[in-house]
Design a protein around this motif. Structure first.
Motif, PDB file in Angstrom:
ATOM      1  N   ARG A  56       8.709  26.353 -20.156  1.00 53.09           N
ATOM      2  CA  ARG A  56       9.767  26.848 -19.846  1.00 53.09           C
ATOM      3  C   ARG A  56      10.904  27.387 -19.795  1.00 53.09           C
ATOM      4  NH1 ARG A  56      11.813  21.208 -17.354  1.00 53.09           N
ATOM      5  NH2 ARG A  56      12.674  21.393 -19.667  1.00 53.09           N
ATOM      6  N   THR A  57      11.220  27.009 -21.377  1.00 58.30           N
ATOM      7  CA  THR A  57      12.813  27.333 -21.918  1.00 58.30           C
ATOM      8  C   THR A  57      12.571  28.612 -22.068  1.00 58.30           C
ATOM      9  OG1 THR A  57      13.412  25.030 -23.041  1.00 58.30           O
ATOM     10  CG2 THR A  57      14.094  27.332 -24.043  1.00 58.30           C
ATOM     11  N   ARG A  58      11.192  29.366 -22.474  1.00 58.79           N
ATOM     12  CA  ARG A  58      10.766  30.551 -23.219  1.00 58.79           C
ATOM     13  C   ARG A  58      11.263  31.892 -22.000  1.00 58.79           C
ATOM     14  NH1 ARG A  58       6.135  34.089 -23.096  1.00 58.79           N
ATOM     15  NH2 ARG A  58       5.205  32.030 -23.172  1.00 58.79           N
ATOM     16  N   ARG A  59      10.241  31.471 -20.706  1.00 56.42           N
ATOM     17  CA  ARG A  59      10.283  31.631 -19.833  1.00 56.42           C
ATOM     18  C   ARG A  59      11.919  32.002 -18.994  1.00 56.42           C
ATOM     19  NH1 ARG A  59       8.882  35.335 -18.556  1.00 56.42           N
ATOM     20  NH2 ARG A  59       8.122  35.292 -16.307  1.00 56.42           N
ATOM     21  N   ARG A  60      12.823  31.041 -18.580  1.00 53.71           N
ATOM     22  CA  ARG A  60      14.042  30.912 -18.722  1.00 53.71           C
ATOM     23  C   ARG A  60      14.892  31.811 -19.247  1.00 53.71           C
ATOM     24  NH1 ARG A  60      15.457  24.920 -17.237  1.00 53.71           N
ATOM     25  NH2 ARG A  60      14.493  24.498 -15.378  1.00 53.71           N
ATOM     26  N   MET A  61      15.180  32.028 -20.931  1.00 50.30           N
ATOM     27  CA  MET A  61      15.271  33.229 -20.959  1.00 50.30           C
ATOM     28  C   MET A  61      15.096  34.361 -21.433  1.00 50.30           C
ATOM     29  SD  MET A  61      17.293  31.035 -23.250  1.00 50.30           S
ATOM     30  CE  MET A  61      18.107  29.564 -22.088  1.00 50.30           C
ATOM     31  N   GLU A  62      13.531  35.309 -20.706  1.00 50.51           N
ATOM     32  CA  GLU A  62      13.374  35.648 -20.767  1.00 50.51           C
ATOM     33  C   GLU A  62      13.907  35.967 -18.985  1.00 50.51           C
ATOM     34  OE1 GLU A  62       9.029  35.546 -20.725  1.00 50.51           O
ATOM     35  OE2 GLU A  62       9.188  35.290 -23.116  1.00 50.51           O
ATOM     36  N   LYS A  63      13.817  35.257 -18.097  1.00 46.88           N
ATOM     37  CA  LYS A  63      14.851  35.949 -16.695  1.00 46.88           C
ATOM     38  C   LYS A  63      15.666  35.878 -17.023  1.00 46.88           C
ATOM     39  CE  LYS A  63      14.849  33.692 -11.720  1.00 46.88           C
ATOM     40  NZ  LYS A  63      14.107  32.801 -10.856  1.00 46.88           N
ATOM     41  N   ILE A  75      27.744  35.921 -15.428  1.00 52.28           N
ATOM     42  CA  ILE A  75      26.675  34.913 -16.634  1.00 52.28           C
ATOM     43  C   ILE A  75      26.453  33.593 -15.765  1.00 52.28           C
ATOM     44  CG2 ILE A  75      26.448  34.528 -18.692  1.00 52.28           C
ATOM     45  CD1 ILE A  75      27.750  37.016 -18.682  1.00 52.28           C
ATOM     46  N   SER A  76      27.268  33.157 -15.205  1.00 56.44           N
ATOM     47  CA  SER A  76      27.252  31.779 -14.353  1.00 56.44           C
ATOM     48  C   SER A  76      26.136  31.958 -13.211  1.00 56.44           C
ATOM     49  CB  SER A  76      27.954  31.209 -14.071  1.00 56.44           C
ATOM     50  OG  SER A  76      29.012  31.306 -13.002  1.00 56.44           O
ATOM     51  N   TYR A  77      25.851  32.622 -12.542  1.00 49.90           N
ATOM     52  CA  TYR A  77      24.883  33.003 -11.691  1.00 49.90           C
ATOM     53  C   TYR A  77      23.742  33.468 -12.435  1.00 49.90           C
ATOM     54  CZ  TYR A  77      22.102  34.954  -7.597  1.00 49.90           C
ATOM     55  OH  TYR A  77      21.611  35.219  -6.764  1.00 49.90           O
ATOM     56  N   VAL A  78      23.935  34.206 -13.569  1.00 47.35           N
ATOM     57  CA  VAL A  78      22.616  34.395 -14.253  1.00 47.35           C
ATOM     58  C   VAL A  78      22.052  32.787 -14.738  1.00 47.35           C
ATOM     59  CG1 VAL A  78      21.314  35.253 -15.972  1.00 47.35           C
ATOM     60  CG2 VAL A  78      23.124  36.069 -14.961  1.00 47.35           C
ATOM     61  N   ALA A  79      22.590  32.003 -15.353  1.00 47.13           N
ATOM     62  CA  ALA A  79      22.557  30.997 -15.025  1.00 47.13           C
ATOM     63  C   ALA A  79      21.679  30.319 -14.982  1.00 47.13           C
ATOM     64  CB  ALA A  79      23.702  29.952 -16.440  1.00 47.13           C
ATOM     65  N   GLU A  80      22.211  30.070 -13.496  1.00 50.43           N
ATOM     66  CA  GLU A  80      21.514  29.212 -11.985  1.00 50.43           C
ATOM     67  C   GLU A  80      20.485  29.703 -11.984  1.00 50.43           C
ATOM     68  OE1 GLU A  80      23.729  29.166  -8.789  1.00 50.43           O
ATOM     69  OE2 GLU A  80      25.977  28.166 -10.001  1.00 50.43           O
ATOM     70  N   GLN A  81      20.342  31.310 -11.935  1.00 50.00           N
ATOM     71  CA  GLN A  81      18.922  31.991 -11.407  1.00 50.00           C
ATOM     72  C   GLN A  81      17.945  31.391 -12.547  1.00 50.00           C
ATOM     73  OE1 GLN A  81      18.684  33.514  -8.753  1.00 50.00           O
ATOM     74  NE2 GLN A  81      20.132  32.369  -8.095  1.00 50.00           N
ATOM     75  N   ALA A  82      18.189  31.250 -14.012  1.00 54.37           N
ATOM     76  CA  ALA A  82      17.875  30.875 -14.916  1.00 54.37           C
ATOM     77  C   ALA A  82      17.397  29.509 -14.786  1.00 54.37           C
ATOM     78  CB  ALA A  82      17.646  31.225 -15.892  1.00 54.37           C
ATOM     79  N   GLY A  83      18.211  28.673 -14.179  1.00 54.68           N
ATOM     80  CA  GLY A  83      16.951  27.328 -14.090  1.00 54.68           C
ATOM     81  C   GLY A  83      18.660  26.434 -14.549  1.00 54.68           C
ATOM     82  N   TYR A  84      19.543  27.014 -14.919  1.00 57.45           N
ATOM     83  CA  TYR A  84      20.564  25.955 -16.029  1.00 57.45           C
ATOM     84  C   TYR A  84      22.043  25.735 -15.229  1.00 57.45           C
ATOM     85  CZ  TYR A  84      17.954  26.829 -19.835  1.00 57.45           C
ATOM     86  OH  TYR A  84      16.625  26.997 -20.382  1.00 57.45           O
ATOM     87  N   SER A  85      21.859  24.110 -14.743  1.00 59.76           N
ATOM     88  CA  SER A  85      23.286  24.288 -13.359  1.00 59.76           C
ATOM     89  C   SER A  85      24.554  24.069 -15.234  1.00 59.76           C
ATOM     90  CB  SER A  85      22.685  22.947 -12.835  1.00 59.76           C
ATOM     91  OG  SER A  85      22.867  21.968 -13.809  1.00 59.76           O
TER      92      SER A  85
END
Length: 111
Positions: A56-63, A75-85
């Motif tokens: 899950r972490t690897r896929r989120r980082m790739e995204k 970058i805050s939006y990218v973080a959200e899109q990658a699953g990090y609140s």
């Protein structure tokens, strides 16, 4: 498994891909594909050589990398899109994963 013929690990990966921006748990995915969570965890590890969380972490980082390289989104939006609140946690994870901060990574690709 409720009569399903699909490969459970592939089914799990597809589900995770669809829900990458959400907080998806191993238990939730196991329930979705109709398997016991601990059995699913073992099966996933055997088939992917990664734990559920590592995958899950690897896929989120790739995204995140893809979004940083291909968009001008905040970058805050990218973080959200990658699953990090939490942005700070995302930044820390990104640096650990890629060796660069999200800002540095973007600069390398867009500069």
């Amino acid at each position: 498994r409720k009569g399903k013929q699909k490969d459970p690990v592939e089914e799990a990966k597809q589900y995770m891909e669809k829900h990458l921006a959400e907080e998806v748990s191993l238990e939730e995915v196991a329930e979705f594909i109709g398997l016991n969570p601990s059995y699913f965890s073992q099966l996933f590890k055997q088939n992917t050589q990664e734990t559920f969380v590592q995958y899950r972490t690897r896929r989120r980082m790739e995204k995140a990398k893809k979004l940083l390289a291909e968009t001008n989104d905040k970058i805050s939006y990218v973080a959200e899109q990658a699953g990090y609140s939490h942005f700070s946690f995302f930044a820390k994870m990104f640096k650990k994963y890629s060796g660069l901060s999200p800002q540095e990574y973007r600069k390398n690709f867009q500069g």
